[in-house]
Design a protein around this motif. Structure first.
Motif, PDB file in Angstrom:
ATOM      1  N   VAL A   1     -14.936   6.081   2.467  1.00 45.52           N
ATOM      2  CA  VAL A   1     -14.234   7.279   2.930  1.00 45.52           C
ATOM      3  C   VAL A   1     -12.732   7.072   2.740  1.00 45.52           C
ATOM      4  CG1 VAL A   1     -16.018   7.928   4.572  1.00 45.52           C
ATOM      5  CG2 VAL A   1     -14.190   6.419   5.308  1.00 45.52           C
ATOM      6  N   ASP A   2     -12.040   8.148   2.465  1.00 45.54           N
ATOM      7  CA  ASP A   2     -10.611   8.097   2.174  1.00 45.54           C
ATOM      8  C   ASP A   2      -9.812   7.810   3.445  1.00 45.54           C
ATOM      9  OD1 ASP A   2      -8.028   8.385   1.264  1.00 45.54           O
ATOM     10  OD2 ASP A   2      -8.391  10.264   0.206  1.00 45.54           O
ATOM     11  N   ALA A   3      -9.044   6.723   3.419  1.00 48.50           N
ATOM     12  CA  ALA A   3      -8.203   6.357   4.556  1.00 48.50           C
ATOM     13  C   ALA A   3      -6.743   6.243   4.145  1.00 48.50           C
ATOM     14  CB  ALA A   3      -8.685   5.039   5.155  1.00 48.50           C
ATOM     15  N   THR A   4      -6.392   6.897   3.041  1.00 47.75           N
ATOM     16  CA  THR A   4      -5.050   6.741   2.482  1.00 47.75           C
ATOM     17  C   THR A   4      -3.969   7.261   3.415  1.00 47.75           C
ATOM     18  OG1 THR A   4      -6.029   7.062   0.298  1.00 47.75           O
ATOM     19  CG2 THR A   4      -3.631   7.164   0.451  1.00 47.75           C
ATOM     20  N   THR A   5      -4.187   8.441   3.970  1.00 46.49           N
ATOM     21  CA  THR A   5      -3.151   9.068   4.802  1.00 46.49           C
ATOM     22  C   THR A   5      -2.802   8.199   5.997  1.00 46.49           C
ATOM     23  OG1 THR A   5      -3.914  11.258   4.133  1.00 46.49           O
ATOM     24  CG2 THR A   5      -2.533  11.120   6.106  1.00 46.49           C
ATOM     25  N   GLY A   6      -3.804   7.607   6.610  1.00 46.22           N
ATOM     26  CA  GLY A   6      -3.571   6.854   7.833  1.00 46.22           C
ATOM     27  C   GLY A   6      -2.758   5.595   7.656  1.00 46.22           C
ATOM     28  N   ILE A   7      -2.772   4.968   6.464  1.00 42.10           N
ATOM     29  CA  ILE A   7      -2.084   3.687   6.325  1.00 42.10           C
ATOM     30  C   ILE A   7      -0.590   3.854   6.080  1.00 42.10           C
ATOM     31  CG2 ILE A   7      -4.154   2.533   5.507  1.00 42.10           C
ATOM     32  CD1 ILE A   7      -2.989   2.655   2.686  1.00 42.10           C
ATOM     33  N   GLY A   8      -0.155   5.044   5.671  1.00 40.64           N
ATOM     34  CA  GLY A   8       1.272   5.327   5.572  1.00 40.64           C
ATOM     35  C   GLY A   8       2.000   4.637   4.442  1.00 40.64           C
ATOM     36  N   ILE A   9       1.302   4.232   3.383  1.00 38.51           N
ATOM     37  CA  ILE A   9       1.949   3.575   2.242  1.00 38.51           C
ATOM     38  C   ILE A   9       2.134   4.600   1.129  1.00 38.51           C
ATOM     39  CG2 ILE A   9       1.761   1.754   0.518  1.00 38.51           C
ATOM     40  CD1 ILE A   9       0.031   0.190   2.458  1.00 38.51           C
ATOM     41  N   ASP A  10       3.367   4.833   0.748  1.00 35.42           N
ATOM     42  CA  ASP A  10       3.651   5.863  -0.248  1.00 35.42           C
ATOM     43  C   ASP A  10       4.118   5.275  -1.576  1.00 35.42           C
ATOM     44  OD1 ASP A  10       6.081   4.894   0.513  1.00 35.42           O
ATOM     45  OD2 ASP A  10       6.926   6.816   1.167  1.00 35.42           O
ATOM     46  N   ALA A  11       3.808   3.994  -1.819  1.00 37.26           N
ATOM     47  CA  ALA A  11       4.279   3.327  -3.031  1.00 37.26           C
ATOM     48  C   ALA A  11       3.177   3.275  -4.077  1.00 37.26           C
ATOM     49  CB  ALA A  11       4.759   1.917  -2.707  1.00 37.26           C
ATOM     50  N   GLY A  12       3.593   3.174  -5.342  1.00 35.27           N
ATOM     51  CA  GLY A  12       2.679   2.943  -6.449  1.00 35.27           C
ATOM     52  C   GLY A  12       3.112   1.699  -7.183  1.00 35.27           C
ATOM     53  N   GLY A  13       2.346   1.313  -8.203  1.00 40.71           N
ATOM     54  CA  GLY A  13       2.734   0.131  -8.934  1.00 40.71           C
ATOM     55  C   GLY A  13       1.765  -0.209 -10.039  1.00 40.71           C
ATOM     56  N   SER A  14       2.030  -1.349 -10.686  1.00 45.19           N
ATOM     57  CA  SER A  14       1.168  -1.812 -11.768  1.00 45.19           C
ATOM     58  C   SER A  14       0.019  -2.655 -11.234  1.00 45.19           C
ATOM     59  CB  SER A  14       1.981  -2.616 -12.779  1.00 45.19           C
ATOM     60  OG  SER A  14       2.689  -3.669 -12.137  1.00 45.19           O
ATOM     61  N   THR A  15       0.221  -3.321 -10.107  1.00 44.66           N
ATOM     62  CA  THR A  15      -0.841  -4.086  -9.479  1.00 44.66           C
ATOM     63  C   THR A  15      -0.484  -4.352  -8.032  1.00 44.66           C
ATOM     64  OG1 THR A  15      -2.311  -5.991  -9.756  1.00 44.66           O
ATOM     65  CG2 THR A  15       0.044  -6.396 -10.015  1.00 44.66           C
ATOM     66  N   ALA A  16      -1.453  -4.894  -7.282  1.00 42.79           N
ATOM     67  CA  ALA A  16      -1.246  -5.220  -5.874  1.00 42.79           C
ATOM     68  C   ALA A  16      -2.193  -6.342  -5.496  1.00 42.79           C
ATOM     69  CB  ALA A  16      -1.481  -3.999  -4.990  1.00 42.79           C
ATOM     70  N   ALA A  17      -1.863  -7.049  -4.418  1.00 45.59           N
ATOM     71  CA  ALA A  17      -2.724  -8.127  -3.934  1.00 45.59           C
ATOM     72  C   ALA A  17      -2.612  -8.218  -2.424  1.00 45.59           C
ATOM     73  CB  ALA A  17      -2.336  -9.461  -4.573  1.00 45.59           C
ATOM     74  N   TRP A  18      -3.769  -8.469  -1.784  1.00 47.53           N
ATOM     75  CA  TRP A  18      -3.809  -8.680  -0.340  1.00 47.53           C
ATOM     76  C   TRP A  18      -3.577 -10.155  -0.040  1.00 47.53           C
ATOM     77  CZ3 TRP A  18      -4.064  -4.307   2.446  1.00 47.53           C
ATOM     78  CH2 TRP A  18      -4.673  -3.181   1.885  1.00 47.53           C
TER      79      TRP A  18
END
Length: 725
Positions: free
Chosen positions: A486-503
């Motif tokens: 389920v989509d949880a994008t709005t709740g996390i409040g991150i408005d950035a994009g990029g070429s990659t990401a890592a936890w």
């Protein structure tokens, strides 16, 4: 005494009168506690003729929301199906993850259904008119369920259904069980932008990132590849400083990706960098880095490289995606490599761009998937150091325009799935548990999710995998709720994009934070979660003495599979599975992993190392270190199920008298322990026999099951098998 015909008739009628209550006892509804929920029986307790869940009929639970709203009411439908049956029954309950009652039921039809209560749990079940005697094909019952007034976490609905033959007895019937879960609709606390306070504001961007605790101070550091000079950021309690030049990383430029792994066996992570002009290797001396690129012998362009112990000799090898073709470099243990690509059956893999390594079929041998210009290719290591292309037979064909690929257990069933970022959107190839995959993108709610990169981790701290997909325009975060994403994008409040990401746990609070790498810069987002975590770190024994005492040269156990069995926490039998990443694509996660801490004191962390070796340790602590055993105790397991008797032959290296138990896990992950064992011949083989016929019926014939033999001294060996009757 003379028995007259009239007296004989009377005796017959009396006997029949005594039989009727037995035959019809459950037509008015069973006693509470027969839904098949953890700790409960099912209708098969009485209707014992046939195997549970024989695959011909079914019981389904419909109307359960993917996410429930506190206090809201939902209409739930239970249906039992089987074409050759003509009487029906069911029982339904709803429980929290701690097996407490969840919400309340209300009847829709009081003539056909009823509610019974025991131990605070409510059970909805049939009445006699609700058995629909004489009705062929199936039956349906409807009930209303009101969710708890406040969030109760994951709620599981358990149902058992009886497809009866209407012979007024408990013989010849078929029993089925099912469960469906619902997650609460919760307000998500947003991630915090800590880019500035982390020391990353104003730093240049890049193309890839690799995390590792290179200086062994307990904080995970990261390396960024870019078109200019690459960057190494040392972590000091969540504050980062760029130190690349000061430690000798001077000539790294025009880079595409990087990965950390201990090449020379000294316990320190060394650095592989893929560049447009060749493969580079920098050995970590403890005081800095020394260029050892000549040992790799690759001077043409390279897209990526993954560390993995292919031959299970304790030394990390390299799978390199050179622009021309794939190269497999085998490490002799000192950091010297030889090209064994052709010898392993991997020659001619043209234009590879990324590789993801994992033991996807759970046989103790590492496998890998390679992305190429023509699509993905899946290679299975069927015998030590021998690979076969199983792309088509495994169901991985047809993937094109691939941007990123990763292994993860997306649905918590214990098997690794494939997540693929393509130009047409993110695809989920779900493992069928037998070495094959099925595209379940739409079924799991991921249709329409776009991204050039994927990053998978339990960011929400609920024990389930979350999927981050991003590109330069932005990102989406999808959370698995035990049924779909389920989509949880709005709740996390991150408005950035990029070429990659890592936890990675950047600030040492045992929760994974998010680093986003874009062409214009870096951004760090702090996880605000409060879930109790279990931190696991795995090591390969450097001096090969299997001792936990001398650890100075123990390296990160890259390629190991970590599993926490959550049967005691999630009623559905959800498992937390992670693979220690050796890189191979745009991003590499740290080897230190963070899981949801189990609530059961009996829960265990199981780690499978290269070659099938393994260990089991208690999960009761907040953090555990797990080191590989000296040698595999068990080399093979074979099994046969015949006439209700289960027989297994366990072959090993001569000390199997210590074999503690055998566990068999079916599709519901039910665990059965064998009651008997007998040592055969010279002691290298152990035969274990379980003579419980009801257990025999639990194993689905012709379907894969997993057998785990556990030796408390030398570790774990497990093998997937197919039982036959």
């Amino acid at each position: 005494m003379k028995i007259t015909a009239q007296r004989l008739k009377l005796l017959f009628l009396m006997a029949f009168g005594l039989m009727v209550p037995i035959a019809f006892a459950n037509s008015a509804g069973p006693s509470p506690g027969y839904t098949g929920a953890p700790g409960e029986n099912s209708c098969r307790e009485c209707h014992t003729t046939a195997a549970l869940n024989d695959g011909i009929g079914s019981v389904t639970i419909a109307g359960v929301p993917e996410q429930y709203d506190a206090g809201a009411t939902y209409t739930i439908t239970v249906r039992v199906n089987r074409q050759d049956r003509s009487r029906w029954g069911f029982q339904l309950t709803a429980l929290t993850s701690s097996l407490d009652p969840a919400g309340t039921f209300a009847l829709v039809n009081t003539q056909q259904t009823q509610i019974k209560t025991e131990g605070g749990r409510q059970y909805v079940e049939h009445r006699t008119p609700g058995t629909f005697a004489g009705t062929s094909g199936g039956a349906t019952w409807t009930v209303q369920w009101t969710a708890p007034d406040t969030s109760a976490g994951i709620v599981a609905f358990y149902a058992a259904g009886n497809a009866a033959n209407n012979n007024n007895a408990n013989t010849g019937d078929n029993v089925y069980t099912a469960f469906v879960e619902s997650a609460p609709i919760e307000t998500t606390e947003p991630f915090l932008d800590v880019t500035a306070t982390s020391g990353l504001a104003g730093q240049p961007g890049g193309t890839g990132v690799a995390w590792a605790d290179f200086d062994r101070d307990g904080d995970d550091d990261f390396f960024v590849t870019r078109d200019g000079r690459d960057l190494l950021f040392r972590n000091a309690s969540g504050v980062f400083s760029e130190i690349g030049e000061s430690v000798g990383l001077l000539a790294t430029d025009n880079s595409r990706s990087a990965s950390w792994g201990d090449a020379d066996g000294d316990g320190r992570p060394d650095l592989f960098v893929a560049t447009t002009t060749g493969a580079r290797l920098y050995l970590n001396t403890g005081a800095g880095f020394a260029d050892a690129s000549t040992s790799l012998g690759i001077t043409s362009g390279v897209s990526a490289g993954a560390w993995v112990d292919i031959d299970a000799d304790g030394a990390l090898d390299l799978v390199v995606c050179a622009d021309s073709e794939l190269a497999v470099l085998i490490n002799d243990g000192t950091g010297e490599f030889s090209d064994e690509t052709a010898a392993m059956g991997l020659g001619g893999v043209a234009a590879p761009s990324a590789v993801a390594c994992a033991d996807f079929d759970d046989d103790g041998l590492v496998d890998f998937v390679v992305t190429t210009a023509a699509g993905a290719r899946l290679f299975r290591q069927g015998a030590p150091s021998s690979f076969a292309d199983v792309t088509s037979s495994a169901g991985v064909s047809g993937l094109t325009d691939i941007r990123d690929i990763a292994w993860a257990d997306g649905d918590g069933d214990g098997s690794l799935d494939l997540f693929v970022a393509t130009g047409a959107g993110v695809r989920l190839l779900r493992s069928d548990g037998d070495g094959t995959f099925t595209d379940m993108t739409a079924s799991f709610g991921l249709a329409g999710i776009d991204g050039d990169a994927v990053a998978l981790e339990d960011a929400s701290g609920d024990g389930r995998i979350d999927l981050l997909a991003l590109d330069s325009a932005g990102l989406t975060l999808s959370r698995f709720n035990s049924a779909v994403f389920v989509d949880a994008t709005t709740g996390i409040g991150i408005d950035a994009g990029g070429s990659t990401a890592a936890w990675a746990d950047a600030d040492g609070d045992d929760r994974v934070d998010l680093l986003i790498v874009s062409a214009s810069g870096l951004s760090m987002w702090r996880n605000p979660g409060t879930a109790a975590t279990l931190t696991v770190q795995t090591f390969t024994d450097g001096d090969r003495d299997a001792s936990d005492a001398n650890t100075s040269d123990d390296r990160d156990a890259i390629g190991a599979t970590v599993m926490v069995d959550e049967d005691a926490f999630f009623p559905s039998g959800t498992k937390q599975v992670r693979v220690i990443s050796g890189g191979g694509g745009k991003a590499q996660s740290p080897s230190r992993i963070h899981l949801l801490r189990p609530t059961s004191a009996a829960a265990a962390v199981r780690v499978r190392f290269a070659g099938g070796k393994g260990r089991e340790v208690s999960a009761a602590a907040t953090s555990v270190d797990v080191r590989d055993p000296k040698a595999p105790a068990i080399t093979s397991i074979s099994a046969k199920l015949k006439n209700g008797v289960n027989k297994l032959l366990v072959n090993g290296s001569g000390f199997l008298v210590d074999v503690e138990r055998i566990e068999i896990e079916d599709e519901r992950m039910d665990v059965v322990k064998y009651p008997k064992k007998k040592h055969v011949g010279d002691g290298t083989t152990t035969r274990l026999t379980g003579e419980d016929t009801s257990f025999g019926a639990l194993i689905p014939s012709g379907k894969p099951v997993r057998v785990v033999a556990i030796n408390p001294t030398t570790g774990i060996f497990s093998a997937p098998l197919i039982f036959v009757r």
